[in-house]
Design an enzyme around this catalytic site. Structure first.
Site, mmCIF file in Angstrom:
data_model
loop_
_atom_site.group_PDB
_atom_site.id
_atom_site.type_symbol
_atom_site.label_atom_id
_atom_site.label_comp_id
_atom_site.label_asym_id
_atom_site.label_seq_id
_atom_site.Cartn_x
_atom_site.Cartn_y
_atom_site.Cartn_z
ATOM 1 N N ASN A 99 -14.057 8.846 -0.924
ATOM 2 C CA ASN A 99 -14.704 7.704 -1.559
ATOM 3 C C ASN A 99 -14.374 6.484 -0.718
ATOM 4 O O ASN A 99 -13.206 6.197 -0.480
ATOM 5 C CB ASN A 99 -14.181 7.480 -2.975
ATOM 6 C CG ASN A 99 -14.475 8.645 -3.898
ATOM 7 O OD1 ASN A 99 -15.495 9.316 -3.753
ATOM 8 N ND2 ASN A 99 -13.595 8.897 -4.846
ATOM 9 N N HIS A 146 -3.822 0.829 8.244
ATOM 10 C CA HIS A 146 -4.359 0.421 6.948
ATOM 11 C C HIS A 146 -5.741 -0.216 7.061
ATOM 12 O O HIS A 146 -6.577 -0.084 6.161
ATOM 13 C CB HIS A 146 -3.404 -0.577 6.284
ATOM 14 C CG HIS A 146 -3.858 -1.072 4.951
ATOM 15 N ND1 HIS A 146 -3.581 -0.396 3.771
ATOM 16 C CD2 HIS A 146 -4.592 -2.175 4.600
ATOM 17 C CE1 HIS A 146 -4.115 -1.053 2.763
ATOM 18 N NE2 HIS A 146 -4.736 -2.131 3.231
ATOM 19 N N CYS A 181 0.830 -1.200 0.000
ATOM 20 C CA CYS A 181 0.000 0.000 0.000
ATOM 21 C C CYS A 181 0.868 1.256 0.000
ATOM 22 O O CYS A 181 1.726 1.424 0.873
ATOM 23 C CB CYS A 181 -0.919 0.012 1.219
ATOM 24 S SG CYS A 181 -1.860 1.549 1.395
ATOM 25 N N HIS A 212 -6.563 1.823 1.832
ATOM 26 C CA HIS A 212 -6.172 2.579 3.024
ATOM 27 C C HIS A 212 -7.151 3.726 3.252
ATOM 28 O O HIS A 212 -7.556 4.404 2.299
ATOM 29 C CB HIS A 212 -4.754 3.135 2.828
ATOM 30 C CG HIS A 212 -4.123 3.623 4.080
ATOM 31 N ND1 HIS A 212 -3.134 2.915 4.731
ATOM 32 C CD2 HIS A 212 -4.307 4.752 4.811
ATOM 33 C CE1 HIS A 212 -2.747 3.589 5.801
ATOM 34 N NE2 HIS A 212 -3.452 4.716 5.871
ATOM 35 N N HIS A 261 -8.518 7.043 3.341
ATOM 36 C CA HIS A 261 -8.006 8.311 2.838
ATOM 37 C C HIS A 261 -9.101 9.057 2.092
ATOM 38 O O HIS A 261 -10.135 8.503 1.736
ATOM 39 C CB HIS A 261 -6.816 8.085 1.895
ATOM 40 C CG HIS A 261 -7.201 7.523 0.561
ATOM 41 N ND1 HIS A 261 -7.608 6.206 0.385
ATOM 42 C CD2 HIS A 261 -7.267 8.090 -0.677
ATOM 43 C CE1 HIS A 261 -7.878 5.994 -0.884
ATOM 44 N NE2 HIS A 261 -7.699 7.120 -1.555
ATOM 45 N N GLN A 300 -9.585 12.862 -0.592
ATOM 46 C CA GLN A 300 -8.899 13.680 -1.575
ATOM 47 C C GLN A 300 -9.342 15.134 -1.471
ATOM 48 O O GLN A 300 -10.397 15.441 -0.906
ATOM 49 C CB GLN A 300 -9.165 13.153 -2.982
ATOM 50 C CG GLN A 300 -8.672 11.736 -3.213
ATOM 51 C CD GLN A 300 -8.868 11.281 -4.646
ATOM 52 O OE1 GLN A 300 -8.294 11.830 -5.576
ATOM 53 N NE2 GLN A 300 -9.697 10.254 -4.825
ATOM 54 N N CYS A 348 0.500 3.568 3.384
ATOM 55 C CA CYS A 348 0.982 3.131 4.692
ATOM 56 C C CYS A 348 2.341 3.781 4.979
ATOM 57 O O CYS A 348 3.043 4.211 4.050
ATOM 58 C CB CYS A 348 1.121 1.605 4.729
ATOM 59 S SG CYS A 348 -0.440 0.720 4.855
#
Length: 353
Positions: free
Chosen positions: A156, A116, A70, A167, A169, A171, A73
């Protein structure tokens, strides 16, 4: 909150947001990276009047890597990632495969936690508060870029949504124009102001609180409700009671209460369809006013825009998704299978004990 700015090996900016003031972030990015080259451009549709970002370089972006590879991470011995540090609280960096770049805007990635296997709903209130501070800081920073006209923060969640990195997250898009969705809101707000002399967002919020059937959750400073004409099967709008144009203007009391309200909403979303269903896929989107002259915010210029968050899922019932087919994709006319009042009732039923 402590903010540390550094650079990745290819020159992209990386920022750490830490809860402890004595945290030191000095791990260098030792990867042999080439300078990022993008093909991002904005094209305008002459019929619809909207903008489309053309970004062919995104075809090469990382797609569903295994967990031990990933890129979000922390770095460790033998495997270096986009985050050089061995651990982090919140990290933000320029996207390596941006949809918008240069004069066409800016794209950033926000890593909510170094864990993660977590989700935003797993964060503590302190962790969620730190993410909120990072969002507000990025809004303020991007507002200073001459090419950015509006900042959009979103998450998303779930492969059904199209997420390619598991992971936790989100944007940030710094658009070089005012987005079509916001233009529609502003048009409605201006028309309402001209007709009634009142603010549309204030009236919508007042109506939902007064009627009550679609209110999902209400705190001292925030109200969450399913909108009267919800587009999605389960859709919640979250407003601060004190109208502000964007996260920069959010008061201390509202910032303090936000983690309690938002984490509860996310946890309810995961309980909508019962314990045997996988985590609910969703999109969480902050709607902020475009950047303009301060006076425009109360007048016709920006229609007195109100900061709010829209949270929705494409899952309409257990094991079934809502697809955007002919009417939705072809004509932008949504057909919702779940009455908003039913959705609100269900979201109240699954409240935390």
């Amino acid at each position: 909150m402590k903010k540390t700015s550094t650079r990745l090996a290819d020159g992209r900016e990386l920022l750490y947001y830490d809860s402890r003031d004595d945290t030191v972030r000095d791990a260098p990015d030792l990867r042999p990276l080439d300078t990022v080259a993008t093909t991002a451009q904005i094209r305008h549709d002459p019929l619809l009047g909207d903008a489309v970002a053309i970004a062919s370089h995104r075809q090469a972006r990382i797609y569903h890597p295994p967990a031990d590879e990933c890129p979000l991470c922390p770095s460790r011995s033998g495997r270096r990632s986009e985050i050089p540090a061995a651990d982090y609280d919140v990290a933000v960096f320029e996207n390596r495969f941006p949809s918008l770049a240069g004069d066409a805007g800016r794209c950033e990635v926000v890593c909510f936690t170094s864990d993660h296997d977590a989700s935003f709903a797993d964060l503590t209130e302190d962790q969620a508060a730190l993410v909120l501070e990072a969002w507000a800081d990025r809004t303020a920073e991007l507002a200073e870029l001459p090419q950015v006209k509006q900042v959009f923060l979103f998450e998303n969640r779930g492969v059904e949504i199209g997420v390619t990195l598991g992971h936790p997250h989100g944007q940030i898009y710094g658009y070089p124009f005012v987005t079509p969705r916001t233009e529609l809101m502003l048009r409605s707000a201006r028309a309402h102001l001209a007709k009634t002399g009142r603010n549309l967002f204030d009236d919508v919020l007042a109506h939902e609180r007064s009627e009550g059937t679609r209110v999902v959750l209400e705190g001292e400073h925030w109200v969450a409700f399913v909108p009267y004409a919800a587009h999605w099967p389960y859709e919640v709008h979250l407003y601060p009671k004190q109208r502000v144009p964007d996260l920069r203007a959010l008061g201390d009391a509202a910032r303090t209460e936000f983690p309690q309200i938002y984490l509860e909403l996310l946890r309810r979303f995961d309980r909508i369809f019962g314990p045997d269903e996988p985590p609910t896929p969703y999109i969480s989107a902050w709607h902020q006013a475009p950047f303009g002259e301060p006076g425009d915010l109360e007048g016709a210029g920006l229609g007195g825009f109100a900061l709010h968050l829209e949270l929705f899922t494409i899952r309409r019932t257990a094991g079934k998704l809502k697809f955007l087919a002919g009417s939705e994709s072809g004509m932008n006319v949504f057909i919702n299978d779940v009455p908003p009042e039913t959705a609100a009732e269900r979201l109240r039923e699954v409240a935390s004990k």
